[in-house]
Motif scaffolding. Structure first.
Motif, short mmCIF file in Angstrom:
data_model
loop_
_atom_site.label_atom_id
_atom_site.label_comp_id
_atom_site.label_asym_id
_atom_site.label_seq_id
_atom_site.Cartn_x
_atom_site.Cartn_y
_atom_site.Cartn_z
N GLU A 29 2.59 1.22 -3.87
CA GLU A 29 1.74 0.99 -5.02
C GLU A 29 1.49 2.25 -5.86
OE1 GLU A 29 -2.41 -1.51 -5.23
OE2 GLU A 29 -2.30 0.25 -3.92
N ARG A 30 1.04 3.30 -5.19
CA ARG A 30 0.66 4.51 -5.93
C ARG A 30 1.85 5.07 -6.73
NH1 ARG A 30 -1.71 7.26 -2.08
NH2 ARG A 30 -3.71 6.38 -2.69
N THR A 56 0.81 -1.23 0.00
CA THR A 56 0.00 0.00 0.00
C THR A 56 0.84 1.27 0.00
OG1 THR A 56 -0.33 -0.60 2.31
CG2 THR A 56 -2.27 -0.68 0.87
N ALA A 100 -4.55 6.80 -11.20
CA ALA A 100 -3.58 6.07 -10.38
C ALA A 100 -3.39 6.73 -9.02
CB ALA A 100 -2.24 5.97 -11.10
N LEU A 101 -3.62 8.04 -8.95
CA LEU A 101 -3.46 8.73 -7.68
C LEU A 101 -4.55 8.32 -6.69
CD1 LEU A 101 -2.53 12.21 -9.14
CD2 LEU A 101 -1.02 10.68 -7.89
N LEU A 102 -5.73 7.94 -7.25
CA LEU A 102 -6.84 7.53 -6.38
C LEU A 102 -6.90 6.01 -6.24
CD1 LEU A 102 -9.45 9.93 -8.00
CD2 LEU A 102 -8.36 10.20 -5.75
N LEU A 103 -6.90 5.34 -7.38
CA LEU A 103 -7.11 3.89 -7.40
C LEU A 103 -6.02 3.23 -8.23
CD1 LEU A 103 -10.92 4.01 -8.24
CD2 LEU A 103 -9.96 3.27 -6.04
N PRO A 104 -4.85 3.01 -7.65
CA PRO A 104 -3.71 2.51 -8.44
C PRO A 104 -4.03 1.22 -9.20
CG PRO A 104 -3.00 3.14 -6.23
CD PRO A 104 -4.49 3.25 -6.24
N LYS A 105 -4.68 0.25 -8.53
CA LYS A 105 -4.93 -1.03 -9.22
C LYS A 105 -5.81 -0.83 -10.44
CE LYS A 105 -4.36 -4.25 -5.39
NZ LYS A 105 -4.16 -3.17 -4.38
N VAL A 156 2.79 2.85 -9.77
CA VAL A 156 1.83 2.89 -10.89
C VAL A 156 1.89 4.24 -11.60
CG1 VAL A 156 -0.61 2.71 -11.49
CG2 VAL A 156 0.36 1.14 -9.82
N VAL A 157 2.08 5.31 -10.84
CA VAL A 157 2.22 6.64 -11.47
C VAL A 157 3.52 6.69 -12.29
CG1 VAL A 157 2.61 9.08 -11.00
CG2 VAL A 157 0.80 7.86 -9.78
#
Lengths: 210, 210, 210, 210
Positions: free
Chosen positions: D112-113, D109, D174-179, D116-117
């Motif tokens: 992750e963000r 957690t 991706a900033l809100l919901l990376p997956k 992904v960004v």
């Protein structure tokens, strides 16, 4: 917009992926430094790695020859061929992963079965994709080289089809006797290279149409 | 069904395998972080890796030039050539494994002999395969380019043959003096590159027949 | 026996080595799992790796463009060219090793200087080899493409020569200020790409002579 | 001095980089030996790696098809095209790094963000570079193949442009919901392959102008 691609760069790109996947397999071969006291024994002890290496190398070699047989008869590709070819290449590029897994798991009674089945399923999927690719070409005869004899279409398909059945059989065998199934995969690979056929006379495709 | 392949994609695929095997050798070179206090000494300490790297690099370079010499004279390939070529490529792609082993074992008195013999046997096998490949072509003169002079056939064979004897001698030496044998392998590789010969005038093969 | 090689497979093989060496550089990039608590900081912390990556990528790109400029003007290769080209490729394929060393050593005051000098010496050697290669071609004008203007010979040499001086200067700088020398290497690489020149009109070499 | 390059070796070199970057992605796939007690669960547990693998594989496949579409319409390259192409290839060769980072970070957690960004920004930059490359060609119409219809210019640009918007949107997600953003990247890649278009009839470029 149009829907045709020349085959030159597709062949060059595909040759690259086949050649790289083949050559990367060597990274699964290693003898731990702890075996250096008796290196011959250490080298011999790695036989599952060599078996997995040989099987995957010859398998990719056979797939490359099947790819050659298909593209040799192709005048140009459409969007479906491009996508299916990309999927075939994804399977080929993926193969070093189950190969390494099988090499490591082959002496672990818990992991062996799963690893050998996983490897076989990967090969089964690639075989099915190659067959779908050939069917997609035959369904669009205008993609075929004008020189392709309709008598040739069936033998090519047949040479792809039995693999599918053989892989299904080898996977079933893997559930009972995983080690035997690995030799089955090797036998299928050797048979695929053995059965590969060229033309009556060589075609000079790249220079003509690439 | 026919039995002929054009040489274009075989050459492209083989070039790929040679180039990749060559370039992957660099992964056997590393200086452990523990040597960073005196990095020059750490770099110098890795000399067995550089020796193994150079030997394998030049060896593969020489094999590529032999491959070039053979395929330049080939009008088309038959099934035997395809299979033998695949075996040659398997040997070349395998070479980074004994190379890495030799680099690591060269200072370990227990492991050194086995590693150097294992490396030499790999090179011996590749040399034999290349010679069998050339013999298989000569046995089917219709595969040869019409422009190939029968006077050329013997020199090419001879340029492949001595390697076999030299490698056998170097392996025998490895049983007594492993380190000396490594320099023997390097000398054979340099000689192979040195002896490689082209044509009277360059042939423009890829554009013509590929 | 003859002494001429067509340039088609030499170019294909060389392109392979350049492309692979370039792409393997990515393996020197990694963020340790211990930095995952604050990954942005962990990513930023690896800046020496990115600097080394960019420098080597652009350097190899520039070397490839120099190789292009040379072989574009070559009608055929002789044995000397073949050997020198193999040495150039050995340098290029070796480059990921000093690159990785430099990336790891750049923040270690003990190791930094040696790593940066070692990297620079590798680039200097490659530059010298490329220049020797070009001189060997010019010394045998019959190797040159008939369309090559003698006015072109000097500029190509000049575009290779300053690199040698610049690299010597950057290595001298590395003895005093290693970090600054890394930016010097990067500047030389960018300048090499920037100065690369093509033809008045594109030549269609591969299809004609390969 | 002139300012023109034939496209043959640029295409061969670029194909090499695309094919290698694609095939190296497999090194991010591994199942730890500790999972061998229940290997199926161990294989399934690695789903973020497969997702990252598929996304990057299809993304590079789509980038290769865009590269194909651009170079197919190119008669020759100038210095700007050479430099921009090198930057595009640097982005492609870099991609395995953020791919591996994303695969490892996807269940962490904290990390992750950022991972992904970072991955999305890399794709955004490559898309922008490809668009700048196309704009640089269109700005010099004499580089275009004489057969290129001016009607074709806009659709190619459009097929590159939306990716830029889509990637910006996916990064915001991706900033809100990376997956969810990872699936967004996958969707953009599939759409890029799906939208790729060929010619009315295949052009035989490599043989003609390379």
């Amino acid at each position: 917009m149009g829907n045709r691609w020349g085959t030159g760069r597709i062949e060059a790109f595909s040759d690259g992926v086949f050649a790289i996947a083949l050559t990367l397999l060597v990274f699964d071969l290693a003898v731990p430094a702890s075996s250096f006291d008796d290196l011959w024994r250490g080298i011999a002890h790695e036989w599952p790695s060599y078996l997995a290496y040989m099987t995957s190398f010859i398998t990719i070699g056979g797939l490359w020859m099947a790819h050659l047989a298909i593209f040799r008869r192709l005048q140009s590709a459409n969007a479906t061929i491009m996508r299916l070819n990309l999927l075939v290449l994804m399977g080929v590029a993926f193969l070093p992963f189950p190969t390494g897994l099988m090499a490591k798991a082959i002496r672990d009674t818990n992991a062996e079965r799963a690893a050998v089945v996983f490897y076989g399923v990967t090969l089964l999927v690639i075989s099915i994709l190659l067959r779908v690719l050939w069917d997609a070409i035959v369904a669009n005869p205008e993609l075929l080289d004008p020189g392709v004899n309709t008598d040739e279409i069936k033998p090519i398909r047949r040479s792809a089809t039995p693999n599918i059945g053989f892989y299904a059989a080898a996977i079933a065998l893997a559930l009972l006797l995983p080690k035997a199934a690995v030799f089955g995969y090797l036998a299928i690979a050797i048979a695929a290279v053995w059965r590969a056929r060229g033309d009556e006379s060589p075609r000079h495709r790249r220079a003509e149409t690439a």
